[in-house]
Design a protein around this motif. Structure first.
Motif, PDB file in Angstrom:
ATOM      1  N   THR A  91      12.406  30.499 110.045  1.00  0.00           N
ATOM      2  CA  THR A  91      13.005  29.490 109.164  1.00  0.00           C
ATOM      3  C   THR A  91      14.422  29.892 108.770  1.00  0.00           C
ATOM      4  O   THR A  91      14.955  29.410 107.769  1.00  0.00           O
ATOM      5  CB  THR A  91      12.146  29.331 107.895  1.00  0.00           C
ATOM      6  OG1 THR A  91      11.965  30.629 107.273  1.00  0.00           O
ATOM      7  CG2 THR A  91      10.782  28.761 108.236  1.00  0.00           C
ATOM      8  N   PHE A  92      15.029  30.766 109.579  1.00  0.00           N
ATOM      9  CA  PHE A  92      16.315  31.387 109.293  1.00  0.00           C
ATOM     10  C   PHE A  92      17.386  30.376 108.877  1.00  0.00           C
ATOM     11  O   PHE A  92      18.054  30.542 107.860  1.00  0.00           O
ATOM     12  CB  PHE A  92      16.762  32.146 110.549  1.00  0.00           C
ATOM     13  CG  PHE A  92      18.019  32.946 110.403  1.00  0.00           C
ATOM     14  CD1 PHE A  92      18.083  34.027 109.544  1.00  0.00           C
ATOM     15  CD2 PHE A  92      19.135  32.637 111.171  1.00  0.00           C
ATOM     16  CE1 PHE A  92      19.242  34.783 109.434  1.00  0.00           C
ATOM     17  CE2 PHE A  92      20.294  33.387 111.064  1.00  0.00           C
ATOM     18  CZ  PHE A  92      20.345  34.455 110.200  1.00  0.00           C
ATOM     19  N   THR A  93      17.549  29.325 109.636  1.00  0.00           N
ATOM     20  CA  THR A  93      18.559  28.303 109.324  1.00  0.00           C
ATOM     21  C   THR A  93      17.914  26.973 108.960  1.00  0.00           C
ATOM     22  O   THR A  93      18.489  25.909 109.173  1.00  0.00           O
ATOM     23  CB  THR A  93      19.519  28.111 110.508  1.00  0.00           C
ATOM     24  OG1 THR A  93      18.772  27.799 111.688  1.00  0.00           O
ATOM     25  CG2 THR A  93      20.335  29.371 110.744  1.00  0.00           C
ATOM     26  N   CYS A  94      16.743  27.052 108.380  1.00  0.00           N
ATOM     27  CA  CYS A  94      16.003  25.826 108.057  1.00  0.00           C
ATOM     28  C   CYS A  94      16.348  25.357 106.644  1.00  0.00           C
ATOM     29  O   CYS A  94      15.474  25.127 105.811  1.00  0.00           O
ATOM     30  CB  CYS A  94      14.515  26.079 108.207  1.00  0.00           C
ATOM     31  SG  CYS A  94      13.562  24.583 108.518  1.00  0.00           S
ATOM     32  N   ASN A  95      17.652  25.215 106.384  1.00  0.00           N
ATOM     33  CA  ASN A  95      18.102  24.690 105.100  1.00  0.00           C
ATOM     34  C   ASN A  95      18.817  23.355 105.326  1.00  0.00           C
ATOM     35  O   ASN A  95      19.097  22.967 106.465  1.00  0.00           O
ATOM     36  CB  ASN A  95      19.009  25.696 104.385  1.00  0.00           C
ATOM     37  CG  ASN A  95      20.202  26.128 105.238  1.00  0.00           C
ATOM     38  OD1 ASN A  95      21.006  25.303 105.663  1.00  0.00           O
ATOM     39  ND2 ASN A  95      20.322  27.432 105.484  1.00  0.00           N
ATOM     40  N   ALA A 133       6.820  36.441 106.323  1.00  0.00           N
ATOM     41  CA  ALA A 133       8.027  36.361 105.502  1.00  0.00           C
ATOM     42  C   ALA A 133       8.724  35.024 105.732  1.00  0.00           C
ATOM     43  O   ALA A 133       8.908  34.604 106.869  1.00  0.00           O
ATOM     44  CB  ALA A 133       8.983  37.499 105.840  1.00  0.00           C
ATOM     45  N   GLY A 134       9.097  34.368 104.642  1.00  0.00           N
ATOM     46  CA  GLY A 134       9.957  33.199 104.734  1.00  0.00           C
ATOM     47  C   GLY A 134      11.388  33.678 104.874  1.00  0.00           C
ATOM     48  O   GLY A 134      11.926  34.318 103.975  1.00  0.00           O
ATOM     49  N   ASP A 135      12.013  33.399 106.019  1.00  0.00           N
ATOM     50  CA  ASP A 135      13.347  33.918 106.317  1.00  0.00           C
ATOM     51  C   ASP A 135      14.407  32.902 105.914  1.00  0.00           C
ATOM     52  O   ASP A 135      14.331  31.727 106.280  1.00  0.00           O
ATOM     53  CB  ASP A 135      13.442  34.217 107.818  1.00  0.00           C
ATOM     54  CG  ASP A 135      14.626  35.089 108.160  1.00  0.00           C
ATOM     55  OD1 ASP A 135      15.229  35.661 107.237  1.00  0.00           O
ATOM     56  OD2 ASP A 135      14.947  35.201 109.353  1.00  0.00           O
ATOM     57  N   MET A 136      15.403  33.360 105.163  1.00  0.00           N
ATOM     58  CA  MET A 136      16.479  32.495 104.681  1.00  0.00           C
ATOM     59  C   MET A 136      17.827  33.161 104.944  1.00  0.00           C
ATOM     60  O   MET A 136      17.919  34.383 105.011  1.00  0.00           O
ATOM     61  CB  MET A 136      16.325  32.227 103.183  1.00  0.00           C
ATOM     62  CG  MET A 136      15.010  31.574 102.809  1.00  0.00           C
ATOM     63  SD  MET A 136      14.789  31.428 101.007  1.00  0.00           S
ATOM     64  CE  MET A 136      16.156  30.334 100.577  1.00  0.00           C
ATOM     65  N   THR A 137      18.860  32.335 105.075  1.00  0.00           N
ATOM     66  CA  THR A 137      20.184  32.891 105.298  1.00  0.00           C
ATOM     67  C   THR A 137      21.247  31.959 104.730  1.00  0.00           C
ATOM     68  O   THR A 137      20.953  31.045 103.958  1.00  0.00           O
ATOM     69  CB  THR A 137      20.444  33.139 106.798  1.00  0.00           C
ATOM     70  OG1 THR A 137      21.663  33.866 106.962  1.00  0.00           O
ATOM     71  CG2 THR A 137      20.536  31.835 107.572  1.00  0.00           C
ATOM     72  N   MET A 138      22.486  32.172 105.175  1.00  0.00           N
ATOM     73  CA  MET A 138      23.595  31.370 104.682  1.00  0.00           C
ATOM     74  C   MET A 138      23.536  29.943 105.229  1.00  0.00           C
ATOM     75  O   MET A 138      22.807  29.646 106.176  1.00  0.00           O
ATOM     76  CB  MET A 138      24.917  32.025 105.070  1.00  0.00           C
ATOM     77  CG  MET A 138      25.101  33.413 104.488  1.00  0.00           C
ATOM     78  SD  MET A 138      26.617  34.205 105.049  1.00  0.00           S
ATOM     79  CE  MET A 138      26.253  34.439 106.790  1.00  0.00           C
ATOM     80  N   ASP A 176      18.511  37.099 104.769  1.00  0.00           N
ATOM     81  CA  ASP A 176      19.370  37.762 105.744  1.00  0.00           C
ATOM     82  C   ASP A 176      20.838  37.437 105.487  1.00  0.00           C
ATOM     83  O   ASP A 176      21.182  36.337 105.069  1.00  0.00           O
ATOM     84  CB  ASP A 176      19.007  37.309 107.163  1.00  0.00           C
ATOM     85  CG  ASP A 176      17.963  38.202 107.805  1.00  0.00           C
ATOM     86  OD1 ASP A 176      18.066  39.424 107.635  1.00  0.00           O
ATOM     87  OD2 ASP A 176      17.058  37.680 108.472  1.00  0.00           O
ATOM     88  N   GLU A 177      21.706  38.389 105.808  1.00  0.00           N
ATOM     89  CA  GLU A 177      23.154  38.208 105.714  1.00  0.00           C
ATOM     90  C   GLU A 177      23.546  37.674 104.338  1.00  0.00           C
ATOM     91  O   GLU A 177      24.268  36.687 104.200  1.00  0.00           O
ATOM     92  CB  GLU A 177      23.644  37.278 106.820  1.00  0.00           C
ATOM     93  CG  GLU A 177      23.341  37.829 108.208  1.00  0.00           C
ATOM     94  CD  GLU A 177      23.864  36.941 109.315  1.00  0.00           C
ATOM     95  OE1 GLU A 177      24.747  36.115 109.057  1.00  0.00           O
ATOM     96  OE2 GLU A 177      23.385  37.082 110.448  1.00  0.00           O
ATOM     97  N   ALA A 178      23.050  38.362 103.317  1.00  0.00           N
ATOM     98  CA  ALA A 178      23.270  37.908 101.939  1.00  0.00           C
ATOM     99  C   ALA A 178      24.665  38.300 101.475  1.00  0.00           C
ATOM    100  O   ALA A 178      24.856  39.269 100.750  1.00  0.00           O
ATOM    101  CB  ALA A 178      22.207  38.511 101.025  1.00  0.00           C
ATOM    102  N   GLN A 179      25.643  37.536 101.864  1.00  0.00           N
ATOM    103  CA  GLN A 179      27.039  37.836 101.549  1.00  0.00           C
ATOM    104  C   GLN A 179      27.492  36.982 100.373  1.00  0.00           C
ATOM    105  O   GLN A 179      27.739  35.788 100.519  1.00  0.00           O
ATOM    106  CB  GLN A 179      27.909  37.587 102.776  1.00  0.00           C
ATOM    107  CG  GLN A 179      27.519  38.487 103.940  1.00  0.00           C
ATOM    108  CD  GLN A 179      28.239  38.126 105.210  1.00  0.00           C
ATOM    109  OE1 GLN A 179      28.837  37.072 105.320  1.00  0.00           O
ATOM    110  NE2 GLN A 179      28.164  39.006 106.190  1.00  0.00           N
TER     111      GLN A 179
END
Length: 226
Positions: A91-95, A133-138, A176-179
């Motif tokens: 679900t990395f880019t599932c926003n 894990a529910g994966d989230m990013t920018m 991920d990539e929490a900038q």
């Protein structure tokens, strides 16, 4: 400074004693935390695996996995049976901003839930407990003043995906990539999940590696924060 990785296939177990991240973690973790981390083999390389399984360029990866659930199951069940203790739901880019590129933003909840369901089914291939894990990013959109997005809008975007992943019953969150631009903004983002009683792991870079290298605490925070 560069973190060295290996060239093993994603389904292969990794040797923590050859991992730069593990060696850094040992410097500030307790013995029990280090022992636990040693056992945690996190999956990775999902994108390259999907391409090798025939995913064409230009498609929405999340929708393609939903249309081809056997591919996601095949890849992630390999992680599980080879010893993974945690599997990232893809679900990395599932926003909302990312899905809007494919006119799929109104299916955000449905897509997140279906991807978690397949990941959990794959996890059941193992003979041990595997956490999802529910994966989230920018979002791909820069915050002001570097870009057009207000920080409040970013919070709403993350809240929406967190709500969907909670509905899917993930065991933890990976960010991920929490900038982020400031400590205040990091704290505001953590407020989203502080009352959920669910683990959150954040990976990313908060400052340039060339700065503050003499500050041990700041240095370690470049790699991992819990």
């Amino acid at each position: 400074m560069r973190i060295i990785t290996d060239s093993k296939n994603p389904e292969e177990p990794k040797n923590p004693d050859e991992s730069t991240i593990f060696q850094l973690y040992k410097q500030f973790a307790s013995e029990s935390e280090t022992a636990t981390f040693r056992k945690m083999f996190l999956d990775g390389g999902m994108g390259s695996c999907l391409i090798s399984e025939g995913m064409p360029q230009g498609v929405c990866p999340e929708q393609w996995m939903i249309d081809n659930p056997d591919v996601q199951f095949k890849i992630q069940s390999q992680y599980a049976v080879n010893g993974a203790d945690i599997i990232y739901a893809p679900t990395f880019t599932c926003n909302r901003p990312k899905l809007s590129l494919y006119n799929l933003e109104d299916k955000l909840e449905e897509i997140n839930i279906k991807l978690v369901e397949t990941a959990r089914r794959a996890a059941q291939s193992a003979d041990h407990r595997v956490y999802i894990a529910g994966d989230m990013t920018m979002t791909g959109i820069m915050l002001k003043p570097m870009g057009p997005m207000d920080f409040e809008e970013l919070i709403d975007i993350y809240k929406e995906q967190v709500k969907a992943l909670l509905k899917a019953n993930v065991d933890l969150f990976i960010v991920d990539e929490a900038q982020f631009l400031s400590e205040k903004q990091v704290n505001e983002l953590m407020d989203i999940v502080v009352d959920l009683n669910i683990p959150v792991m954040c990976f990313g870079l908060r400052t340039d590696f060339k700065k503050a290298m003499d500050d041990y605490e700041s240095f370690m925070n470049e790699y991992v924060s819990f």
